[in-house]
Write a protein that holds these residues in place. Structure first.
Motif, mmCIF file in Angstrom:
data_model
loop_
_atom_site.group_PDB
_atom_site.id
_atom_site.type_symbol
_atom_site.label_atom_id
_atom_site.label_comp_id
_atom_site.label_asym_id
_atom_site.label_seq_id
_atom_site.Cartn_x
_atom_site.Cartn_y
_atom_site.Cartn_z
ATOM 1 N N SER A 47 0.928 -1.215 -0.008
ATOM 2 C CA SER A 47 -0.117 0.088 0.006
ATOM 3 C C SER A 47 0.820 1.109 -0.092
ATOM 4 O O SER A 47 2.097 1.012 0.356
ATOM 5 N N SER A 48 0.099 2.498 -0.504
ATOM 6 C CA SER A 48 0.989 3.597 -0.410
ATOM 7 C C SER A 48 1.581 4.022 0.968
ATOM 8 O O SER A 48 2.681 4.742 0.989
ATOM 9 N N TYR B 124 3.051 1.923 3.100
ATOM 10 C CA TYR B 124 3.948 1.238 3.466
ATOM 11 C C TYR B 124 5.156 1.511 2.669
ATOM 12 O O TYR B 124 6.391 1.395 2.944
#
Length: 389
Positions: free
Chosen positions: A315-316, A318
């Motif tokens: 995801s953005s 992480y």
């Protein structure tokens, strides 16, 4: 500085700190390099179940699959196969549906095979089974085209032998050529970047904790400047020795080092030194509570560094976190030097920047905090003090 070295070396925690970091490196290298060696060569231990619902024609498909795949293949009923799949006794169920042969030979129709995979399994086994599904489908497609071409040519009054040769030539007009850039030799080499991140940061955490405890025990017996000097010195020396031991063991156990041992060791040294300064920073700022942050950082780095899952698939949030953690650049550099790659210099620069930042924060925290009274003075007996006076 001599006084600082002798004072620290008298504390068992100092020796324990280096030994713990060294053992973490050696144990991880030994276990991971030997455990994963030859994993892909043992893929034939995986099992596949075939469910044949198409009688005699399905039996021909069974034999064809058995001759092409290097796995253990069992022919089971549908109920038996699904039960074995749920119990992880087999890793893939291939179902040949009723009228499969009829659909395969009839013009204008498409035959369908059913593949069933239990996703509650290790990632590697799922990846292998997905490859098997693709391989089987392609092989059956090739056979179907070959058989169909033979039938058409025989209908044109060509002898069966000649029709077979012409059909074979038509099918094999295109050959596949597979080229690999920076190939990885064996699963044990594939796991080296993850192993080094895990072993190095765990060792750095343990070493930072023991050095911090030794520093608190010594307290004001040494100046803050002497404490800082020793901490920096022990990190550099320990990182050099431990990284050399780890790199040597990896090389001895068949580890790839495309860039050569020297480059690999130096980058490993830089990685280990970065992790040690980074782990020390949290303890300098938060005390022993910093160990909880270190454990969280270790977990985050294993997730976001790209050792297991490509960062592009995260995801953005992480992905954003990964840019601030040193393991991201450590993994990229290790892969470059181990298998081949570019921009290793940029990774090294970012690790050096992390060292400078961590060292600056550590210096600031130690200078701000009040030094503790040495433990020996705290526990000194009033009677002893009176007798001395």
């Amino acid at each position: 500085m001599k006084k600082a070295v002798l004072t620290y070396l008298k504390k068992p925690q100092t020796i324990i700190a280096v030994v713990v970091a060294l053992m973490a490196q050696l144990i991880f290298c030994m276990v991971w390099m030997t455990a994963y060696d030859g994993v892909l060569d043992r893929a034939d231990r995986l099992k596949i179940a075939i469910v044949n619902e198409d009688g005699a024609f399905g039996s021909k498909i069974e034999q064809q699959i058995k001759s092409k795949l290097p796995f253990k293949v069992a022919v089971l009923s549908k109920e038996q196969a699904l039960d074995a799949l749920l119990q992880r006794d087999v890793h893939l169920v291939l179902t040949i549906p009723e009228s499969f042969g009829k659909s395969l030979t009839a013009p204008g129709t498409r035959a369908k095979l059913t593949y069933t995979v239990n996703e509650s399994n290790p990632q590697l086994s799922k990846n292998v089974m997905q490859t098997v599904a693709t391989q089987v489908t392609e092989e059956l497609n090739r056979s179907a085209v070959l058989q169909g071409t033979e039938i058409v040519l025989q209908q044109l009054k060509l002898p069966s032998d000649q029709a077979s040769k012409i059909a074979q030539g038509l099918v094999n007009k295109v050959d596949a050529q597979v080229e690999s850039l920076n190939p990885v030799v064996g699963m044990h080499n594939q796991m080296v970047p993850m192993m080094l991140v895990l072993a190095s940061y765990v060792g750095a955490m343990m070493m930072a904790m023991n050095i911090h405890q030794a520093s608190e025990a010594i307290g004001s017996a040494l100046s803050k400047r002497q404490h800082l000097a020793f901490r920096s010195m022990i990190i550099v020396v320990a990182a050099a020795v431990i990284s050399f031991a780890g790199s040597s063991l990896i090389a001895a156990l068949g580890g790839q080092m495309k860039s050569g041992f020297g480059s690999f060791w130096l980058f490993h040294f830089l990685t280990l030194a970065t992790f040690m300064f980074f782990a020390q920073m949290f303890l300098a700022v938060f005390g022993m509570a910093g160990m909880f942050l270190n454990m969280a950082v270790l977990s985050l780095q294993l997730v976001t560094s790209g050792t297991i899952v490509p960062r592009e698939m995260l995801s953005s949030v992480y992905q954003w976190i990964s840019y601030f953690l040193p393991a991201t650049y450590s993994v990229e550099g290790i892969m470059n030097l181990q298998f081949g790659g570019v921009h290793t210099g940029k990774d090294a620069e970012l690790l050096l920047a992390t060292i400078l930042f961590s060292a600056a924060v550590t210096v600031g925290a130690i200078l701000i905090k009040k030094q503790e009274t040495p433990l020996a003075k705290k526990t000194a007996s009033p009677i002893n003090e009176f007798s001395v006076n």
